[in-house]
Design a protein around this motif. Structure first.
Motif, PDB file in Angstrom:
ATOM      1  N   LEU A 143      -5.914   6.638   2.530  1.00 61.75           N
ATOM      2  CA  LEU A 143      -7.150   7.288   2.068  1.00 61.75           C
ATOM      3  C   LEU A 143      -8.360   6.386   2.299  1.00 61.75           C
ATOM      4  CD1 LEU A 143      -5.655   8.859  -1.172  1.00 61.75           C
ATOM      5  CD2 LEU A 143      -6.300  10.073   0.923  1.00 61.75           C
ATOM      6  N   LYS A 190       0.850  -1.205   0.000  1.00 59.34           N
ATOM      7  CA  LYS A 190       0.000   0.000   0.000  1.00 59.34           C
ATOM      8  C   LYS A 190       0.880   1.247   0.000  1.00 59.34           C
ATOM      9  CE  LYS A 190      -4.090  -1.988   0.242  1.00 59.34           C
ATOM     10  NZ  LYS A 190      -5.061  -1.899  -0.882  1.00 59.34           N
ATOM     11  N   ALA A 245       3.216   7.008   0.882  1.00 60.58           N
ATOM     12  CA  ALA A 245       2.146   7.620   0.069  1.00 60.58           C
ATOM     13  C   ALA A 245       1.191   8.460   0.905  1.00 60.58           C
ATOM     14  CB  ALA A 245       1.369   6.533  -0.664  1.00 60.58           C
ATOM     15  N   ARG A 257      -7.457  15.627  -3.432  1.00 62.21           N
ATOM     16  CA  ARG A 257      -8.271  14.597  -2.754  1.00 62.21           C
ATOM     17  C   ARG A 257      -9.441  15.205  -1.981  1.00 62.21           C
ATOM     18  NH1 ARG A 257      -5.712  11.670  -5.950  1.00 62.21           N
ATOM     19  NH2 ARG A 257      -3.552  11.174  -5.478  1.00 62.21           N
ATOM     20  N   GLY A 274       1.005  13.013   3.926  1.00 65.68           N
ATOM     21  CA  GLY A 274       1.489  12.672   5.264  1.00 65.68           C
ATOM     22  C   GLY A 274       2.909  12.129   5.258  1.00 65.68           C
ATOM     23  N   LEU A 328      -1.374   9.689   4.033  1.00 73.78           N
ATOM     24  CA  LEU A 328      -2.544   9.174   4.754  1.00 73.78           C
ATOM     25  C   LEU A 328      -3.171   7.993   4.021  1.00 73.78           C
ATOM     26  CD1 LEU A 328      -4.924   9.700   6.823  1.00 73.78           C
ATOM     27  CD2 LEU A 328      -5.892  11.181   5.072  1.00 73.78           C
TER      28      LEU A 328
HETATM   29  C1  1HE Z   1      -3.018   3.684  -1.118  1.00 72.88           C
HETATM   30  C2  1HE Z   1      -2.435   4.957  -0.995  1.00 72.88           C
HETATM   31  C3  1HE Z   1      -2.947   5.825   0.013  1.00 72.88           C
HETATM   32  C4  1HE Z   1      -1.418   3.921  -2.568  1.00 72.88           C
HETATM   33  N1  1HE Z   1      -3.962   5.393   0.770  1.00 72.88           N
HETATM   34  N2  1HE Z   1      -4.028   3.293  -0.351  1.00 72.88           N
HETATM   35  N3  1HE Z   1      -1.812  10.377  -0.715  1.00 72.88           N
HETATM   36  C5  1HE Z   1      -1.993  10.438  -2.036  1.00 72.88           C
HETATM   37  O1  1HE Z   1      -2.875  11.080  -2.544  1.00 72.88           O
HETATM   38  C6  1HE Z   1      -1.065   9.569  -2.843  1.00 72.88           C
HETATM   39  C7  1HE Z   1      -1.839   8.425  -3.446  1.00 72.88           C
HETATM   40  N4  1HE Z   1      -0.963   7.422  -4.053  1.00 72.88           N
HETATM   41  C8  1HE Z   1      -0.389   7.574  -5.250  1.00 72.88           C
HETATM   42  O2  1HE Z   1      -0.465   8.611  -5.898  1.00 72.88           O
HETATM   43  C9  1HE Z   1       0.345   6.395  -5.786  1.00 72.88           C
HETATM   44  O3  1HE Z   1      -0.129   5.239  -5.116  1.00 72.88           O
HETATM   45  C10 1HE Z   1       1.894   6.464  -5.605  1.00 72.88           C
HETATM   46  C11 1HE Z   1       2.468   7.546  -6.525  1.00 72.88           C
HETATM   47  C12 1HE Z   1       2.289   6.733  -4.181  1.00 72.88           C
HETATM   48  C13 1HE Z   1       2.503   5.088  -6.006  1.00 72.88           C
HETATM   49  O4  1HE Z   1       2.034   4.714  -7.281  1.00 72.88           O
HETATM   50  P1  1HE Z   1       2.119   3.187  -7.734  1.00 72.88           P
HETATM   51  O5  1HE Z   1       1.682   3.121  -9.170  1.00 72.88           O
HETATM   52  O6  1HE Z   1       3.460   2.640  -7.380  1.00 72.88           O
HETATM   53  O7  1HE Z   1       1.091   2.379  -6.786  1.00 72.88           O
HETATM   54  P2  1HE Z   1      -0.533   2.259  -6.895  1.00 72.88           P
HETATM   55  O8  1HE Z   1      -0.873   1.207  -7.882  1.00 72.88           O
HETATM   56  O9  1HE Z   1      -1.157   3.596  -7.056  1.00 72.88           O
HETATM   57  O10 1HE Z   1      -0.885   1.768  -5.420  1.00 72.88           O
HETATM   58  C14 1HE Z   1      -0.616   0.428  -4.977  1.00 72.88           C
HETATM   59  C15 1HE Z   1      -1.665   0.117  -3.901  1.00 72.88           C
HETATM   60  O11 1HE Z   1      -1.479   1.015  -2.805  1.00 72.88           O
HETATM   61  C16 1HE Z   1      -3.081   0.352  -4.395  1.00 72.88           C
HETATM   62  O12 1HE Z   1      -3.913  -0.578  -3.713  1.00 72.88           O
HETATM   63  P3  1HE Z   1      -4.459  -1.903  -4.442  1.00 72.88           P
HETATM   64  O13 1HE Z   1      -5.268  -2.598  -3.392  1.00 72.88           O
HETATM   65  O14 1HE Z   1      -5.250  -1.431  -5.622  1.00 72.88           O
HETATM   66  O15 1HE Z   1      -3.233  -2.681  -4.848  1.00 72.88           O
HETATM   67  C17 1HE Z   1      -3.409   1.733  -3.912  1.00 72.88           C
HETATM   68  O16 1HE Z   1      -4.793   1.987  -3.736  1.00 72.88           O
HETATM   69  C18 1HE Z   1      -2.685   1.734  -2.563  1.00 72.88           C
HETATM   70  N5  1HE Z   1      -2.380   3.078  -2.116  1.00 72.88           N
HETATM   71  N6  1HE Z   1      -1.440   5.081  -1.904  1.00 72.88           N
HETATM   72  C19 1HE Z   1      -4.488   4.145   0.575  1.00 72.88           C
HETATM   73  N7  1HE Z   1      -2.433   7.044   0.242  1.00 72.88           N
HETATM   74  C20 1HE Z   1      -2.828  13.692   8.182  1.00 72.88           C
HETATM   75  S1  1HE Z   1      -3.401  14.318   6.758  1.00 72.88           S
HETATM   76  C21 1HE Z   1      -2.385  13.770   5.476  1.00 72.88           C
HETATM   77  C22 1HE Z   1      -3.110  13.917   4.195  1.00 72.88           C
HETATM   78  C23 1HE Z   1      -2.490  13.127   3.097  1.00 72.88           C
HETATM   79  O17 1HE Z   1      -1.534  12.423   3.280  1.00 72.88           O
HETATM   80  S2  1HE Z   1      -3.222  13.318   1.557  1.00 72.88           S
HETATM   81  C24 1HE Z   1      -2.186  12.437   0.469  1.00 72.88           C
HETATM   82  C25 1HE Z   1      -2.653  11.033   0.249  1.00 72.88           C
END
Ligand code: 1HE
Length: 260
Positions: A66, A25, A62, A135, A109, A64
């Motif tokens: 989500l 994740k 990655a 988001r 995060g 929080l």
């Molecule tokens: C996740 C998360 C997540 C991946 N929460 N599940 N963060 C973001 O908005 C970043 C969101 N993530 C991404 O943009 C991409 O995942 C990455 C650039 C980090 C990596 O990409 P990639 O192609 O290597 O991986 P993927 O195919 O997008 O993700 C692999 C799995 O991880 C997939 O789950 P699966 O069950 O479909 O395999 C994704 O859903 C999961 N995954 N990132 C949950 N963040 C205290 S407030 C803080 C506020 C924030 O942090 S907002 C920013 C959130």
């Protein structure tokens, strides 16, 4: 996966190595991850003289989780954010220096965690982002205070409004990291830095972590007064006397030019 597996803890001499271990994740920070991270941070403060935080897999973090955040009441949201603050405050304002070894995504995060550490080492694959606007949410793990102060409010506003990604080199110019190293080299580099810091006098390190940021927030006059106070306290310790004599006796290592 148990809590001791979701965040790994290892003690290597005086240096604790803490690894976010949820690569499937992308090391997204769930409630379990933040709790396990808090426990590892507390353990490091007791057992180690410095610590390194890194991430397993292709990305540092990655941000929080989500999936856990889709439905949270305002009170639960507040409690959640304050819980992150508590853990990150213990990293920033504890007993020992924290180093982060960054690679791949250091976003949301993940960037908030990295900026709670004192020294950030980014490898060439690193990219920084604050995609909260995209988001539909807002930063809640301390970025308003830490990223805003490091990079400046204008750059943070740009990151949040446009969702842009920032490379390691650009991030270094913006103070998001202090070192940029080759791909795959961040962890070893950060451990090496942590070992060096662990050899400093503990009182010096404590003053660096606690007095420096406060002095930066004070008036010049108050900052200079407190500096004199901390300097006299640090230099009157037996350890300082021993280290100063070691230099004078020529038993302490000499400084070298950066090219060597
Ligand atoms: C996740 C998360 C997540 C991946 N929460 N599940 N963060 C973001 O908005 C970043 C969101 N993530 C991404 O943009 C991409 O995942 C990455 C650039 C980090 C990596 O990409 P990639 O192609 O290597 O991986 P993927 O195919 O997008 O993700 C692999 C799995 O991880 C997939 O789950 P699966 O069950 O479909 O395999 C994704 O859903 C999961 N995954 N990132 C949950 N963040 C205290 S407030 C803080 C506020 C924030 O942090 S907002 C920013 C959130």
């Amino acid at each position: 996966m148990s809590d001791s597996e979701i965040v790994l803890y290892e003690l290597d001499g005086d240096v604790a190595i803490i690894t976010l271990n949820r690569p499937e994740k992308r090391n997204a920070v769930s409630d379990r991850v933040i709790n396990a991270l808090g426990e590892a941070v507390d353990r490091a403060q007791v057992e180690a003289k410095a610590a390194v935080i890194c991430g397993a897999g292709k990305h540092f973090c990655a941000g929080l989780d989500l999936a856990e955040h889709v439905k949270r009441s305002p009170i639960d949201g507040m409690h959640h954010s304050r819980g992150w603050h508590a853990v990150f405050d213990r990293i920033e304002s504890g007993k020992i220096p924290f180093f982060s070894a960054l690679h791949g995504a250091v976003v949301g995060g993940g960037l908030e965690l990295a900026t709670a550490t004192h020294i950030r080492v980014a490898d060439a694959t690193t990219f920084f982002a604050l995609p909260e606007g995209t988001r539909g949410i807002f930063v809640g793990g301390g970025a308003s205070v830490r990223v805003g102060r490091l990079a400046g409010v204008a750059r943070m506003t740009d990151m949040m409004l446009t969702g842009r990604t920032v490379s390691a080199e650009e991030g270094e110019r913006w103070n998001l990291c202090q070192y940029v190293v080759g791909e795959g080299e961040a962890k070893a580099f950060a451990i090496d830095l942590a070992r060096k810091a662990a050899q400093n006098a503990e009182m010096s390190n404590y003053a660096i972590l606690h007095a420096l940021p406060r002095m930066g927030d004070m008036s010049r006059s108050d900052g200079l007064f407190l500096e004199s106070f901390v300097a006299s306290l640090a230099s009157s310790s037996p350890e300082a006397e021993e280290r100063l004599n070691a230099f004078l006796n020529k038993t302490a290592a000499r400084l070298a030019h950066p090219s060597k």
